[in-house]
Design an enzyme around this catalytic site. Structure first.
Site, PDB file in Angstrom:
ATOM      1  N   CYS A  49      69.203   7.053  60.211  1.00  0.00           N
ATOM      2  CA  CYS A  49      68.382   7.850  61.148  1.00  0.00           C
ATOM      3  C   CYS A  49      66.991   7.718  60.622  1.00  0.00           C
ATOM      4  O   CYS A  49      65.893   7.732  61.479  1.00  0.00           O
ATOM      5  CB  CYS A  49      68.982   9.094  61.361  1.00  0.00           C
ATOM      6  SG  CYS A  49      69.376   9.905  59.878  1.00  0.00           S
ATOM      7  N   GLY A  52      67.865   6.401  51.050  1.00  0.00           N
ATOM      8  CA  GLY A  52      67.386   4.887  51.005  1.00  0.00           C
ATOM      9  C   GLY A  52      66.456   4.007  51.872  1.00  0.00           C
ATOM     10  O   GLY A  52      66.108   3.090  51.963  1.00  0.00           O
TER      11      GLY A  52
END
EC number: 1.2.1.12
Length: 337
Positions: free
Chosen positions: A157, A216
């Site tokens: 997301c 990440g």
């Protein structure tokens, strides 16, 4: 893959937050049909959680369960409860795309179990374990998908929110280096009350703490915008909101644009998946948004010292709904290949 003149058949593996919202979104798509769901939870529980959602409200459909059939109005969906994806009847049901949303089968080896079961393509709703799996963000690099790509990652997301910002700045002004921060709603990976967790910060009660943790997204951005590979780092602050998050991107640029020039570049990139916003909004205003990223033009700013400039830009996203609509756009695009 499905012929262009017929509806593509989709199966959802994992009916959690993302799986259920994907299902809701696909209900309104004429060219996509959800044929089956696989989840280890009892079908009656899945039906209840599909209908009632604390963040996105009630699904105004009649939902019933009979044996292993979930019926929404007149639409029937098979519900399976199989731990090993290889044993699922995807070949029997002629599944074109499996949306892999368990968070467990994110490697090539794991995702390929769906292919062995007869699915024609797998889209992972998370970052993939291997960089060899194509990672895409709709409207940034989704056109790199080819018919040969049988396993695709729709990234995260946060990457879906960040990628348009990086793409626009890199293309128009060149990024030297930078860092990103996501102020992110808490998720199910955190603890409701203080309890053991491998990440000791995530072990603390999610609803009463600001929890610094990893993301990440900054490193993964190089898979989506190759020109920015290695130029960014970042972190996440998990905060006590149910959904609705914001990304701050701080960069040094090769060129020296004004705030207005940065904003105009973002405005030119606006689309059905990337919104240019001029209103002073807050996180609750983006809940259930269909935009993958919502650029906040009011927050763009520059810090200049001795001729050196640091640029800050911001974009909002619903870390559930925004991502789901991006993923669904990728599914629809794959239907055309």
């Amino acid at each position: 893959m499905a012929a262009k003149n017929r509806t593509i058949k989709v199966a959802i593996n994992g009916f959690g937050r993302i799986g259920r919202l994907v299902f809701r979104s696909l209900l309104s798509k004429a060219n996509v049909e959800v044929v089956a769901i696989n989840d280890l939870t009892q079908p009656e529980v899945l039906a209840h959680l599909l209908k009632y959602d604390s963040a996105h409200g009630e699904l105004k459909r009649k939902i019933t369960v009979k044996q292993n059939i979930l019926q929404i109005d007149r639409k029937k969906v098979y519900v399976f409860s199989e731990k090993d994806p290889q044993n699922l009847p995807w070949d029997e049901h002629d599944i074109d795309v499996v949306i892999e949303s368990t968070g467990r089968f994110v490697s090539e080896e794991g995702a390929s179990l769906h292919l062995k079961a007869g699915a024609k393509r797998v889209i992972i709703s998370a970052p993939a374990k291997e960089k060899t799996i194509r990672t895409v963000v709709y409207n940034v690099n989704h056109k790199t998908i080819s018919s040969d790509d049988k396993i695709i990652s729709a990234a995260s997301c946060t990457t879906n929110c960040l990628a348009p910002l990086v793409h626009v700045l890199e293309k128009n002004f060149g990024i030297v280096y930078g860092t990103m921060l996501t102020v992110h709603a808490y998720t199910a990976d955190q603890r409701l009350q203080d309890a053991p967790h491998n990440d000791l910060r995530r072990a603390r009660a999610a609803a009463v703490n600001i929890v610094p943790t990893t993301t990440g997204a900054a490193k993964a951005i190089g898979l989506v915008v190759p020109e920015a590979n290695g130029k960014l780092n970042g972190m996440s602050l998990r905060v006590p909101v149910l959904t609705g998050s914001i990304v701050e991107l701080s960069v040094v640029l090769e060129k020296s644009p004004s705030v207005e020039q940065v904003n105009q570049a973002m405005k030119r990139f606006a689309s059905a998946s990337f919104k240019y916003c001029e209103d002073p909004i807050v996180s609750s205003d983006v809940v259930s948004s269909e935009y993958g990223s919502i650029f906040d033009s009011k927050l763009t700013n520059i810090v200049e010292v001795d001729g050196m400039k640091l640029y800050k830009v911001y974009a909002w996203y619903d870390n559930e709904s925004s991502y789901v609509h991006q993923l669904v756009r990728v599914v629809s695009y794959c239907a055309k290949l």
